[in-house]
Design a protein around this motif. Sequence first.
Motif, PDB file in Angstrom:
ATOM      1  N   UNK A 183       0.827  -1.190   0.000  1.00 47.98           N
ATOM      2  CA  UNK A 183       0.000   0.000   0.000  1.00 47.98           C
ATOM      3  C   UNK A 183       0.875   1.258   0.000  1.00 47.98           C
ATOM      4  N   UNK A 184       1.937   1.229   0.795  1.00 49.72           N
ATOM      5  CA  UNK A 184       2.798   2.400   0.907  1.00 49.72           C
ATOM      6  C   UNK A 184       3.462   2.701  -0.436  1.00 49.72           C
ATOM      7  N   UNK A 185       3.953   1.656  -1.101  1.00 46.59           N
ATOM      8  CA  UNK A 185       4.625   1.854  -2.388  1.00 46.59           C
ATOM      9  C   UNK A 185       3.663   2.408  -3.437  1.00 46.59           C
ATOM     10  N   UNK A 186       2.455   1.859  -3.449  1.00 48.21           N
ATOM     11  CA  UNK A 186       1.522   2.299  -4.496  1.00 48.21           C
ATOM     12  C   UNK A 186       1.015   3.713  -4.210  1.00 48.21           C
ATOM     13  N   UNK A 187       0.871   4.063  -2.933  1.00 45.96           N
ATOM     14  CA  UNK A 187       0.467   5.435  -2.589  1.00 45.96           C
ATOM     15  C   UNK A 187       1.570   6.419  -2.972  1.00 45.96           C
ATOM     16  N   UNK A 188       2.807   5.997  -2.812  1.00 43.53           N
ATOM     17  CA  UNK A 188       3.941   6.839  -3.223  1.00 43.53           C
ATOM     18  C   UNK A 188       3.878   7.122  -4.717  1.00 43.53           C
ATOM     19  N   UNK A 189       3.525   6.087  -5.467  1.00 43.98           N
ATOM     20  CA  UNK A 189       3.402   6.249  -6.916  1.00 43.98           C
ATOM     21  C   UNK A 189       2.255   7.200  -7.262  1.00 43.98           C
ATOM     22  N   UNK A 190       1.104   7.018  -6.598  1.00 43.86           N
ATOM     23  CA  UNK A 190      -0.043   7.895  -6.880  1.00 43.86           C
ATOM     24  C   UNK A 190       0.301   9.361  -6.595  1.00 43.86           C
ATOM     25  N   UNK A 191       1.013   9.589  -5.512  1.00 38.38           N
ATOM     26  CA  UNK A 191       1.376  10.966  -5.166  1.00 38.38           C
ATOM     27  C   UNK A 191       2.295  11.542  -6.245  1.00 38.38           C
ATOM     28  N   UNK A 192       3.240  10.713  -6.681  1.00 34.69           N
ATOM     29  CA  UNK A 192       4.174  11.139  -7.714  1.00 34.69           C
ATOM     30  C   UNK A 192       3.405  11.479  -9.002  1.00 34.69           C
ATOM     31  N   UNK A 193       2.476  10.568  -9.377  1.00 30.78           N
ATOM     32  CA  UNK A 193       1.691  10.753 -10.603  1.00 30.78           C
ATOM     33  C   UNK A 193       0.832  12.019 -10.499  1.00 30.78           C
ATOM     34  N   UNK A 194       0.204  12.235  -9.336  1.00 30.02           N
ATOM     35  CA  UNK A 194      -0.651  13.415  -9.161  1.00 30.02           C
ATOM     36  C   UNK A 194       0.184  14.682  -9.329  1.00 30.02           C
ATOM     37  N   UNK A 195       1.382  14.684  -8.739  1.00 24.19           N
ATOM     38  CA  UNK A 195       2.267  15.849  -8.856  1.00 24.19           C
ATOM     39  C   UNK A 195       2.651  16.099 -10.306  1.00 24.19           C
ATOM     40  N   UNK A 196       2.897  15.018 -11.008  1.00 19.62           N
ATOM     41  CA  UNK A 196       3.313  15.119 -12.409  1.00 19.62           C
ATOM     42  C   UNK A 196       2.184  15.691 -13.273  1.00 19.62           C
ATOM     43  N   UNK A 197       0.951  15.185 -13.049  1.00 17.40           N
ATOM     44  CA  UNK A 197      -0.189  15.659 -13.843  1.00 17.40           C
ATOM     45  C   UNK A 197      -0.396  17.154 -13.634  1.00 17.40           C
ATOM     46  N   UNK A 198      -0.171  17.565 -12.398  1.00 20.89           N
ATOM     47  CA  UNK A 198      -0.258  18.986 -12.065  1.00 20.89           C
ATOM     48  C   UNK A 198       0.791  19.764 -12.848  1.00 20.89           C
ATOM     49  N   UNK A 199       1.985  19.225 -12.820  1.00 23.15           N
ATOM     50  CA  UNK A 199       3.123  19.882 -13.457  1.00 23.15           C
ATOM     51  C   UNK A 199       2.909  20.081 -14.956  1.00 23.15           C
ATOM     52  N   UNK A 200       2.318  19.081 -15.618  1.00 27.67           N
ATOM     53  CA  UNK A 200       2.107  19.229 -17.076  1.00 27.67           C
ATOM     54  C   UNK A 200       0.743  19.884 -17.364  1.00 27.67           C
ATOM     55  N   UNK A 201       0.100  20.362 -16.309  1.00 21.43           N
ATOM     56  CA  UNK A 201      -1.193  21.039 -16.420  1.00 21.43           C
ATOM     57  C   UNK A 201      -2.209  20.168 -17.151  1.00 21.43           C
ATOM     58  N   UNK A 202      -2.258  18.921 -16.767  1.00 12.99           N
ATOM     59  CA  UNK A 202      -3.145  17.965 -17.414  1.00 12.99           C
ATOM     60  C   UNK A 202      -4.623  18.321 -17.181  1.00 12.99           C
ATOM     61  N   UNK A 203      -4.919  18.877 -16.011  1.00 17.32           N
ATOM     62  CA  UNK A 203      -6.334  19.087 -15.649  1.00 17.32           C
ATOM     63  C   UNK A 203      -6.919  20.390 -16.205  1.00 17.32           C
ATOM     64  N   UNK A 204      -6.070  21.277 -16.640  1.00 13.05           N
ATOM     65  CA  UNK A 204      -6.498  22.542 -17.265  1.00 13.05           C
ATOM     66  C   UNK A 204      -7.598  23.248 -16.466  1.00 13.05           C
ATOM     67  N   UNK A 205      -7.337  23.382 -15.209  1.00 15.04           N
ATOM     68  CA  UNK A 205      -8.268  24.118 -14.369  1.00 15.04           C
ATOM     69  C   UNK A 205      -9.405  23.288 -13.804  1.00 15.04           C
ATOM     70  N   UNK A 206      -9.619  22.045 -14.324  1.00 17.48           N
ATOM     71  CA  UNK A 206     -10.690  21.190 -13.779  1.00 17.48           C
ATOM     72  C   UNK A 206     -10.194  20.521 -12.511  1.00 17.48           C
ATOM     73  N   UNK A 207     -11.170  20.016 -11.776  1.00 15.61           N
ATOM     74  CA  UNK A 207     -10.786  19.302 -10.551  1.00 15.61           C
ATOM     75  C   UNK A 207     -10.091  17.985 -10.927  1.00 15.61           C
ATOM     76  N   UNK A 208      -8.984  17.691 -10.273  1.00 15.09           N
ATOM     77  CA  UNK A 208      -8.239  16.465 -10.623  1.00 15.09           C
ATOM     78  C   UNK A 208      -8.909  15.177 -10.117  1.00 15.09           C
TER      79      UNK A 208
END
Length: 249
Positions: A183-208
């Motif tokens: 669980x810890x490893x996969x949560x680490x990945x999700x956090x990393x992925x969420x940060x990345x999506x933010x960084x590339x502005x994937x959500x374009x102002x929508x809720x992630x």
Amino acid sequence: MSENLRIVLVGTQHPGNIGSAARAMKTMGLSRLVLVAPLRFPHHEADALAAGAVDVLAAAEIHATLADAVADCRLVIATTARQRTVPMSELSAKAAAQRLREESKLGAVALVFGRERTGLENEELQRCHVAVTLPANPDYSSLNIAAAVQILAYELRLAMLAAGEVVANGRESADPELEPASQREIEGFFAHLAGYLEQIDFHKGHSPEIVEQRLRRLFLRAQPAPRELRILRGILSDSQRLLRLSRPD
Ligand code: SAH
């Protein structure tokens, strides 16, 4: 579990059935076969029907009585084609497999099959803690012994798979690197992925939220192993590094 679990065949008349039972066992990852007073064994028909499971036959123990065969067992479960005069508590095949799996962690357990023509004698049934009767056609309820072994062995395998004692399709010895990540490893990945999506502005102002939920479901369904998560995180990190290079601030 499989070292502590023995399949006991009592008074088997046809050697071919012993071979077929050995084959049924091996296909389900079971290897301890105990024979009580087999009529003819070893026998070429047993070998022929065992096919690739002759190793199970070669390692089979032979005893004169059921009492000897199960002397050291904590739990002995009988299989019978029909209700006997001996009153016994009954379990379904699934519940029996579960009990055998649990008790086998503490010591030896046995699953006992009777003679082709007459099944188990009352004196033998009285040595068993519980009985399993497969709910077959009431007008024709007696399965071939190897078919009964196959069904019970399959239930045992399902119980072992559910408990994570063996892994489907292949390996019998667990390698933590190939097991689903914690669980810890996969949560680490999700956090990393969420940060990345933010960084590339994937959500374009929508809720992630929705996208993150979908991605979560996708990755949880895939049950990635630690090694696979490291690859995914490596891809994210490398992309982040390139982003930093292309957008120096
Ligand atoms: N006439 C015998 C049939 C024995 S069949 C009898 O009435 O018992 C040989 C063995 O296969 C049985 O002793 C039992 O171990 C197993 N077997 C056959 N049919 C079964 C069933 N419906 N449920 C559970 N075990 C069965």
